[in-house]
Design an enzyme around this catalytic site. Structure first.
Site, PDB file in Angstrom:
ATOM      1  N   ASP A  16       0.857  -1.175   0.000  1.00 51.89           N
ATOM      2  CA  ASP A  16       0.000   0.000   0.000  1.00 51.89           C
ATOM      3  C   ASP A  16       0.903   1.238   0.000  1.00 51.89           C
ATOM      4  O   ASP A  16       2.118   1.134   0.197  1.00 51.89           O
ATOM      5  CB  ASP A  16      -0.872  -0.066   1.266  1.00 51.89           C
ATOM      6  CG  ASP A  16      -1.641   1.207   1.529  1.00 51.89           C
ATOM      7  OD1 ASP A  16      -2.270   1.729   0.587  1.00 51.89           O
ATOM      8  OD2 ASP A  16      -1.590   1.701   2.671  1.00 51.89           O
ATOM      9  N   PHE A  17       0.313   2.424  -0.186  1.00 55.77           N
ATOM     10  CA  PHE A  17       1.117   3.654  -0.179  1.00 55.77           C
ATOM     11  C   PHE A  17       0.932   4.423   1.137  1.00 55.77           C
ATOM     12  O   PHE A  17       1.796   4.415   1.994  1.00 55.77           O
ATOM     13  CB  PHE A  17       0.765   4.538  -1.385  1.00 55.77           C
ATOM     14  CG  PHE A  17       1.696   5.709  -1.545  1.00 55.77           C
ATOM     15  CD1 PHE A  17       2.917   5.559  -2.189  1.00 55.77           C
ATOM     16  CD2 PHE A  17       1.375   6.963  -1.045  1.00 55.77           C
ATOM     17  CE1 PHE A  17       3.801   6.626  -2.320  1.00 55.77           C
ATOM     18  CE2 PHE A  17       2.230   8.038  -1.167  1.00 55.77           C
ATOM     19  CZ  PHE A  17       3.449   7.876  -1.821  1.00 55.77           C
ATOM     20  N   ASP A  18      -0.232   5.064   1.317  1.00 56.53           N
ATOM     21  CA  ASP A  18      -0.448   5.897   2.509  1.00 56.53           C
ATOM     22  C   ASP A  18      -0.479   5.050   3.771  1.00 56.53           C
ATOM     23  O   ASP A  18      -1.225   4.068   3.857  1.00 56.53           O
ATOM     24  CB  ASP A  18      -1.752   6.683   2.376  1.00 56.53           C
ATOM     25  CG  ASP A  18      -1.672   7.763   1.315  1.00 56.53           C
ATOM     26  OD1 ASP A  18      -1.083   8.812   1.591  1.00 56.53           O
ATOM     27  OD2 ASP A  18      -2.183   7.538   0.203  1.00 56.53           O
ATOM     28  N   ASP A 197      -1.875  -0.988   5.819  1.00 53.52           N
ATOM     29  CA  ASP A 197      -2.120  -0.390   7.137  1.00 53.52           C
ATOM     30  C   ASP A 197      -3.590  -0.145   7.435  1.00 53.52           C
ATOM     31  O   ASP A 197      -3.933   0.172   8.576  1.00 53.52           O
ATOM     32  CB  ASP A 197      -1.396   0.956   7.239  1.00 53.52           C
ATOM     33  CG  ASP A 197      -2.136   2.064   6.496  1.00 53.52           C
ATOM     34  OD1 ASP A 197      -2.492   3.085   7.108  1.00 53.52           O
ATOM     35  OD2 ASP A 197      -2.391   1.901   5.287  1.00 53.52           O
TER      36      ASP A 197
END
Length: 256
Positions: A16-18, A197
């Site tokens: 994932d990124f954020d 997350d």
């Protein structure tokens, strides 16, 4: 992990990124990738079969917030939960869904009617998100918005995706799990890791287990979301912990 270490060329590393590669910040537009992440991912990409970022962000935004990512060998970015794809410098995607701009146009009036003036709207083009992190009572605003935004999404043929103080209205038919599953099949992967997350990453965790491959799920831990930690094989301390784990992997590959 043993399968990944023994046969790195068959491994797909999904992220994932954020909240995973980038710390969560009050204003999503000011997010930046962890400063060490591009170099670590570049080292990782030189060993594994593929590094794939699966994010709700548009591809262009993820690349803008992650300078240096374009130098990661073989990197693929699946944006908008997999509706967009960046690979070898090119972006492919279906036409934008008409329900998103219609819902976005109605959002200001809806928020005004609820007296929620301190939340922010993020227009992603193929999705629209409402962030409550900067409201005086972020959790109260989040709770007050769930039902009205679900109704607005349904009205325009969209679905609602809850996250860390954010509610996103997006098209149905694709999620991180579906996107990851298709990618694993396409690459003929022999092992997989996924790091996330937030609640939207649960579908990717499910895809790891449904793939039948040797796989490991990693939670970039936070006090805001506990559901992922309960389902993860490994829990690390936020983006710092993610980068440290990936660095450990690259070190192990270099020694083998």
């Amino acid at each position: 992990m043993e399968a990944i270490l023994k046969d790195p060329s068959g491994a797909v590393i999904g992220l994932d990124f954020d909240g995973t590669l980038s710390p969560i910040v009050p204003d999503p537009a000011s997010a930046k990738i962890h400063p060490a992440a591009p170099d670590v991912l570049a080292e990782l990409g030189a060993h594994v079969g593929a590094v794939v970022i699966v994010t709700g962000r548009p591809v262009a935004t993820a690349l803008e917030l992650g300078p240096g990512l374009t130098g990661v060998p073989g990197l693929v970015v699946l944006g908008h939960y997999g509706f967009e794809r960046w690979e070898d410098g090119r972006v492919s995607a279906p036409p934008p869904p008409p329900g998103v701009p219609r819902a976005a146009a109605e959002l200001p009036l809806l928020l005004d009617s609820l007296g929620l003036h301190d939340v922010s709207i993020e227009d992603k083009g193929r999705a629209v998100a409402v962030h409550t992190r900067r409201a005086p009572d972020p959790e109260g605003a989040f709770a007050a918005l769930r039902e009205p935004l679900a109704a607005l999404a349904a009205k325009h043929g969209l679905v609602i995706e809850p996250g860390r103080m954010v509610l996103e209205l997006r098209p149905p038919g694709m999620d991180k799990g579906h996107a990851l599953g298709l990618f694993l099949a396409e690459r003929d992967a022999r092992s997989v890791m996924f790091v996330g997350d937030d609640l939207g990453d649960l579908a990717a965790f499910d895809a790891v287990r449904a793939s039948g491959l040797p796989g490991v799920t990693v939670c970039s831990g936070s006090a805001e979301v506990t559901a992922l930690a309960e389902r993860a094989d490994i829990v690390v301390d936020g983006p710092d912990g993610v980068v440290a784990l990936l660095r450990e992997l690259t070190t192990a590959f270099s020694r083998s």
